[in-house]
Scaffold this motif. Structure first.
Motif, short mmCIF file in Angstrom:
data_model
loop_
_atom_site.label_atom_id
_atom_site.label_comp_id
_atom_site.label_asym_id
_atom_site.label_seq_id
_atom_site.Cartn_x
_atom_site.Cartn_y
_atom_site.Cartn_z
N VAL A 22 30.04 32.65 64.71
CA VAL A 22 28.89 33.18 65.44
C VAL A 22 27.66 32.52 64.82
O VAL A 22 27.30 32.82 63.66
N LEU A 23 27.03 31.61 65.55
CA LEU A 23 25.93 30.83 64.99
C LEU A 23 24.63 31.61 64.90
O LEU A 23 23.72 31.20 64.18
N ASP A 24 24.51 32.72 65.63
CA ASP A 24 23.33 33.57 65.50
C ASP A 24 23.77 35.03 65.55
O ASP A 24 23.98 35.60 66.61
N ALA A 25 23.93 35.60 64.36
CA ALA A 25 24.38 36.99 64.23
C ALA A 25 23.23 37.89 63.82
O ALA A 25 23.44 38.93 63.18
N SER A 26 22.02 37.52 64.21
CA SER A 26 20.82 38.25 63.77
C SER A 26 20.84 39.72 64.16
O SER A 26 20.25 40.56 63.46
N THR A 27 21.50 40.05 65.26
CA THR A 27 21.47 41.42 65.75
C THR A 27 22.63 42.27 65.26
O THR A 27 22.73 43.45 65.63
N LEU A 28 23.50 41.71 64.42
CA LEU A 28 24.73 42.40 64.04
C LEU A 28 24.65 42.99 62.65
O LEU A 28 24.12 42.37 61.72
N PHE A 47 29.68 34.60 60.23
CA PHE A 47 28.50 35.10 60.94
C PHE A 47 27.25 34.53 60.27
O PHE A 47 26.98 34.81 59.10
N LEU A 48 26.49 33.72 61.01
CA LEU A 48 25.33 33.05 60.48
C LEU A 48 24.05 33.71 60.98
O LEU A 48 23.92 33.99 62.18
N VAL A 49 23.13 33.93 60.07
CA VAL A 49 21.80 34.44 60.42
C VAL A 49 20.80 33.35 60.06
O VAL A 49 20.59 33.06 58.87
N PRO A 50 20.19 32.68 61.05
CA PRO A 50 19.27 31.57 60.77
C PRO A 50 18.03 32.04 60.02
O PRO A 50 17.45 33.07 60.34
N PHE A 56 20.78 29.36 56.27
CA PHE A 56 21.40 30.52 56.91
C PHE A 56 21.88 31.50 55.85
O PHE A 56 22.37 31.10 54.78
N THR A 57 21.79 32.77 56.17
CA THR A 57 22.56 33.79 55.46
C THR A 57 23.90 33.89 56.17
O THR A 57 23.94 34.01 57.40
N VAL A 58 24.99 33.81 55.42
CA VAL A 58 26.32 33.76 56.03
C VAL A 58 27.20 34.85 55.44
O VAL A 58 27.26 35.02 54.21
N ARG A 59 27.88 35.57 56.31
CA ARG A 59 28.88 36.55 55.89
C ARG A 59 30.21 36.21 56.56
O ARG A 59 30.24 35.71 57.69
N TYR A 60 31.29 36.48 55.84
CA TYR A 60 32.64 36.14 56.31
C TYR A 60 33.49 37.40 56.38
O TYR A 60 33.52 38.18 55.42
N PHE A 61 34.21 37.54 57.47
CA PHE A 61 35.07 38.71 57.65
C PHE A 61 36.46 38.28 58.10
O PHE A 61 36.60 37.49 59.05
N PRO A 63 40.09 40.02 59.63
CA PRO A 63 40.26 41.18 60.51
C PRO A 63 40.28 42.52 59.78
O PRO A 63 40.14 43.57 60.40
N LEU A 64 40.42 42.47 58.43
CA LEU A 64 40.55 43.70 57.65
C LEU A 64 39.36 44.02 56.77
O LEU A 64 39.11 45.19 56.47
N ALA A 65 38.62 42.99 56.33
CA ALA A 65 37.57 43.25 55.34
C ALA A 65 36.63 42.06 55.22
O ALA A 65 36.95 40.95 55.66
N GLU A 66 35.49 42.29 54.58
CA GLU A 66 34.56 41.20 54.27
C GLU A 66 35.06 40.43 53.06
O GLU A 66 35.61 41.00 52.11
N VAL A 67 34.87 39.12 53.08
CA VAL A 67 35.24 38.22 52.00
C VAL A 67 33.97 37.51 51.53
O VAL A 67 33.15 37.11 52.36
N ASP A 68 33.82 37.33 50.23
CA ASP A 68 32.57 36.76 49.71
C ASP A 68 32.33 35.33 50.18
O ASP A 68 31.19 34.92 50.41
N PHE A 69 33.40 34.55 50.31
CA PHE A 69 33.25 33.15 50.70
C PHE A 69 34.52 32.69 51.39
O PHE A 69 35.62 33.07 51.00
N CYS A 70 34.36 31.81 52.37
CA CYS A 70 35.51 31.23 53.07
C CYS A 70 35.22 29.76 53.35
O CYS A 70 34.24 29.44 54.03
N GLY A 71 36.08 28.89 52.85
CA GLY A 71 35.86 27.46 53.02
C GLY A 71 36.08 26.97 54.43
O GLY A 71 35.26 26.23 54.97
N HIS A 72 37.20 27.38 55.06
CA HIS A 72 37.48 26.80 56.37
C HIS A 72 36.50 27.30 57.42
O HIS A 72 36.12 26.55 58.33
N ALA A 73 36.03 28.55 57.31
CA ALA A 73 35.03 29.04 58.26
C ALA A 73 33.67 28.37 58.02
O ALA A 73 32.87 28.22 58.95
#
Length: 278
Positions: A22-28, A47-50, A56-61, A63-73
């Motif tokens: 999601v290149l613009d997750a500003s509303t999430l 999820f990227l917030v420009p 960008f501020t980036v968060r990775y999830f 299907p079960l939980a948030e992960v601090d960092f993800c390389g392939h995403a």
């Protein structure tokens, strides 16, 4: 809001590791991100917030939980951005720290990205944890490569590293997902990085990822970065060095990760790969 789907570490959508983007997750908020990641169903969605200027501020999830960092995403997100806005440098502010990313788009349209991880580090695996890990995997000490001893490695997430002495040992992956997942949850491990060294600079890997609900991850950029730091600290390569990691082959989604290991003992590890829309 547009939800993109990319395969990272492959130029073929039938290979690589699928990621939601999601290149613009500003509303999430976090709850909405987790719900979307669960609906997408891939091992990770980014999820990227420009913030402007390619930051960008980036968060990775999962299907079960948030992960601090993800390389392939990260690779998938950077490639998707480059295809839409042009190649160039990007800065991702993640829960694990700041990750610099460069992108390129070839004449044939193939997008590639290179991330530079946060400073890697390693630590011993507690003997009882190692015994428990080996038991649930069904591995024995005789099946390990003595030149690459078990360690914990970090480049945004913690991963235990076990090196198999043979390709056959790596191929025979059979474990109890619930039992391994419980151990990993107790120790805050993200994936288990199982590797086999084919040659001086060519490796094969598999990554069980029960915390994300994934039996075997097709390509794990964070683990590849951690592994690069492990090799440097161990003295198993002579920096500057570049290695390739083949992953996903055993599950029919071949992936290719290129890992750049610089001479700075605390410098970030570069992980590169292609990504393609699915």
């Amino acid at each position: 809001m547009e939800i993109l789907r990319y395969a990272a570490f492959s130029a073929d959508p039938a290979g690589g590791n699928p990621a939601g983007v999601v290149l613009d997750a500003s509303t999430l908020d976090g709850a909405a991100m987790l719900a979307i990641a669960a609906d997408v169903g891939y091992s990770e969605t980014a999820f990227l917030v420009p913030r402007g200027g390619g930051r960008f501020t980036v968060r990775y999830f999962s299907p079960l939980a948030e992960v601090d960092f993800c390389g392939h995403a990260t690779i998938a997100s950077a490639a998707a951005y480059a295809e839409r806005h042009g190649a160039g440098p990007l800065t991702f502010d993640t829960n694990a720290g700041t990750v610099e990313v460069s992108t390129a788009v070839a004449a044939d349209g193939t997008a590639t990205a290179t991330l530079t991880s946060v400073a890697p580090r390693t630590a011993p695996i507690v003997e009882s944890d190692l015994a428990e890990l080996m038991d649930v995997l069904g591995w024995s000490a005789a099946e390990l490569d003595p030149a690459l001893p078990p360690r914990l490695a970090y480049a945004g997430n913690w991963h235990p590293i076990l090196a198999a002495a043979t390709r056959q040992r790596l191929s025979d992956l059979d474990y109890d997902m619930a039992v391994l997942g419980e151990l990993m949850a107790r120790r805050a491990w993200t994936t288990v990085d199982l590797v086999w060294r084919e040659s001086a600079d060519v490796f094969h890997a598999r990554n069980p990822f029960p915390p994300g609900g994934v039996v075997d991850d097709p390509a794990t950029g964070a683990a590849a970065a951690a592994f690069g730091g492990y090799l440097r600290e161990l003295g198993a390569v002579t920096p500057p060095a570049a290695i390739t990691v083949h992953q996903g082959v055993d599950m029919g989604r071949p992936s290719l990760l290129t890992v750049g290991i610089g001479p700075d003992p605390v410098g970030g590890i570069a992980v590169s790969g292609a990504a393609v829309a699915m």
